[in-house]
Design an enzyme around this catalytic site. Structure first.
Site, mmCIF file in Angstrom:
data_model
loop_
_atom_site.group_PDB
_atom_site.id
_atom_site.type_symbol
_atom_site.label_atom_id
_atom_site.label_comp_id
_atom_site.label_asym_id
_atom_site.label_seq_id
_atom_site.Cartn_x
_atom_site.Cartn_y
_atom_site.Cartn_z
ATOM 1 N N GLY A 11 0.782 -1.236 0.000
ATOM 2 C CA GLY A 11 0.000 0.000 0.000
ATOM 3 C C GLY A 11 0.809 1.278 0.000
ATOM 4 C CB SER A 12 4.317 2.173 -0.794
ATOM 5 O OG SER A 12 4.510 1.775 -2.125
ATOM 6 C CG ASN A 13 1.923 3.309 -5.771
ATOM 7 O OD1 ASN A 13 2.359 4.328 -6.304
ATOM 8 N ND2 ASN A 13 2.496 2.121 -5.920
ATOM 9 C CE LYS A 90 -7.845 -12.287 -5.965
ATOM 10 N NZ LYS A 90 -7.700 -13.690 -6.283
ATOM 11 C CB ILE A 92 -11.725 -4.397 -12.575
ATOM 12 C CG1 ILE A 92 -10.619 -3.821 -11.685
ATOM 13 C CG2 ILE A 92 -13.043 -3.670 -12.345
ATOM 14 C CD1 ILE A 92 -10.894 -3.886 -10.207
ATOM 15 C CG HIS A 108 2.694 -2.262 -15.317
ATOM 16 N ND1 HIS A 108 2.260 -3.497 -14.853
ATOM 17 C CD2 HIS A 108 3.809 -2.499 -16.035
ATOM 18 C CE1 HIS A 108 3.088 -4.431 -15.293
ATOM 19 N NE2 HIS A 108 4.036 -3.860 -16.020
HETATM 20 C C1 GRF Z 1 3.542 -1.173 -7.475
HETATM 21 O O1 GRF Z 1 4.827 -1.439 -7.956
HETATM 22 C C2 GRF Z 1 2.561 -0.985 -8.609
HETATM 23 O O2 GRF Z 1 3.140 -0.460 -9.750
HETATM 24 C C3 GRF Z 1 2.123 -2.399 -8.884
HETATM 25 O O3 GRF Z 1 2.066 -3.015 -7.627
HETATM 26 C C4 GRF Z 1 2.961 -2.367 -6.733
HETATM 27 C C5 GRF Z 1 2.169 -1.963 -5.537
HETATM 28 O O4 GRF Z 1 2.975 -1.434 -4.513
HETATM 29 N N1 GRF Z 1 0.885 -2.435 -9.626
HETATM 30 P P1 GRF Z 1 2.331 -0.771 -3.236
HETATM 31 O O5 GRF Z 1 1.391 -1.817 -2.623
HETATM 32 O O6 GRF Z 1 1.586 0.450 -3.662
HETATM 33 O O7 GRF Z 1 3.465 -0.469 -2.327
#
Ligand code: GRF
Length: 207
Positions: A11-13, A90, A92, A108
Site C-alpha cells: 500500500g505504498s502508492n 485481481k 476488475i 504499472h
Molecule cells: C507497485 O509497484 C505498482 O506499480 C504495482 O504493484 C505495486 C504496488 O505497490 N501495480 P504498493 O502496494 O503500492 O506499495
C-alpha cells in the site's frame, strides 16, 4: 474527486496518494479503501488515516456477480468518481469496467506495453527488465479495461537501469517514481486535463 483505492499488499502508492492530498498537491480525496487481503498494509494505512476501508474478497461471496453487486453498491454509496488500482492483484470484472468506463486507473512498474500482461507483477517485472538488459524502464499510469495492462496510457516516466542494479534496487527506484507519477496523473484527471479520443490520450499543458 472521490477516490476508491483498491490494493492487495503493502500500500505504498495508497500512502503517496493520501500524502499528496495532505500536502495540497491534489484535491481528490481517498474516501474508501478496498482490499481482497485482510492482512494488507493498505487496510492498516486506511485505518490510521481514518478512511473507511473494507476487506472484500470474491471468495466471501457465492459467485462473482454477488461480489460485483456489493462492490458496485459501495462505489455508489461513497459517491466514487475514480477507482484507483494500487497493487490490486485481481481483475476488475466487466460489470464494473462497464459502469466505470474511463474512470478506473492502474499503475504499472514498467514502461507499458513493455513488460506487461499476465504474470508481470511485483518483482517479476523488474527481474524481466534486468534479464532483458534494457537500459531504461519506468512507470505507467493507464486506464483499465478488460485485458491486463492494456488500457490507454495516461502518463509514463522513465527510470534508468543502472549498471549493477538487481530487481530489488531497481524496484525501489521505480517505486519512488510511482509515488510521484500517480498523484500527478490524478491531478491531471481532477483538473480535466486528460481527453480520450479514439483510444488516444491528449493532455492539456499548463501555461
Ligand atoms: C507497485 O509497484 C505498482 O506499480 C504495482 O504493484 C505495486 C504496488 O505497490 N501495480 P504498493 O502496494 O503500492 O506499495
Amino acid at each position: 474527486m472521490n477516490l476508491c483505492v483498491l490494493a492487495s499488499g503493502r500500500g505504498s502508492n495508497l500512502k503517496a496518494i493520501i500524502n499528496a492530498r495532505k500536502s495540497g498537491n491534489i484535491s481528490s480525496r481517498v474516501v474508501l479503501v478496498v482490499s481482497n487481503n485482510s492482512a494488507s498494509g493498505a487496510l492498516l494505512t486506511a485505518k490510521k488515516n481514518h478512511i473507511p476501508s473494507i476487506h472484500l474478497s470474491a471468495k466471501l461471496f457465492v459467485d462473482q456477480s454477488s461480489f460485483d453487486k456489493e462492490f458496485l453498491s459501495l462505489l455508489k454509496k461513497f459517491k466514487i468518481d475514480l477507482i484507483v488500482l494500487a497493487g490490486y492483484m485481481k481483475m476488475i470484472s466487466p460489470a464494473v469496467t462497464g459502469k466505470y468506463k474511463n474512470r478506473i486507473i492502474n499503475i504499472h512498474p514498467a514502461l507499458l506495453p513493455a513488460f506487461g500482461g499476465k504474470g508481470m507483477y511485483g518483482m517479476n517485472v523488474h527481474e524481466a527488465v534486468i534479464k532483458a538488459k534494457v537500459r531504461i524502464t519506468g512507470a505507467t499510469v493507464h486506464y483499465v479495461d478488460d485485458v491486463y495492462d492494456n488500457g490507454t496510457i495516461i502518463l509514463q516516466k522513465e527510470v534508468k537501469v543502472k549498471p549493477g542494479d538487481d530487481a530489488e534496487t531497481l524496484g525501489k527506484r521505480v517505486l519512488r517514481t510511482e509515488h510521484k507519477l500517480y498523484p500527478e496523473a490524478i491531478k491531471l484527471l481532477e483538473e480535466n486535463k486528460v481527453t480520450l479520443r479514439s483510444n488516444k490520450v491528449y493532455i492539456k499543458q499548463s501555461k
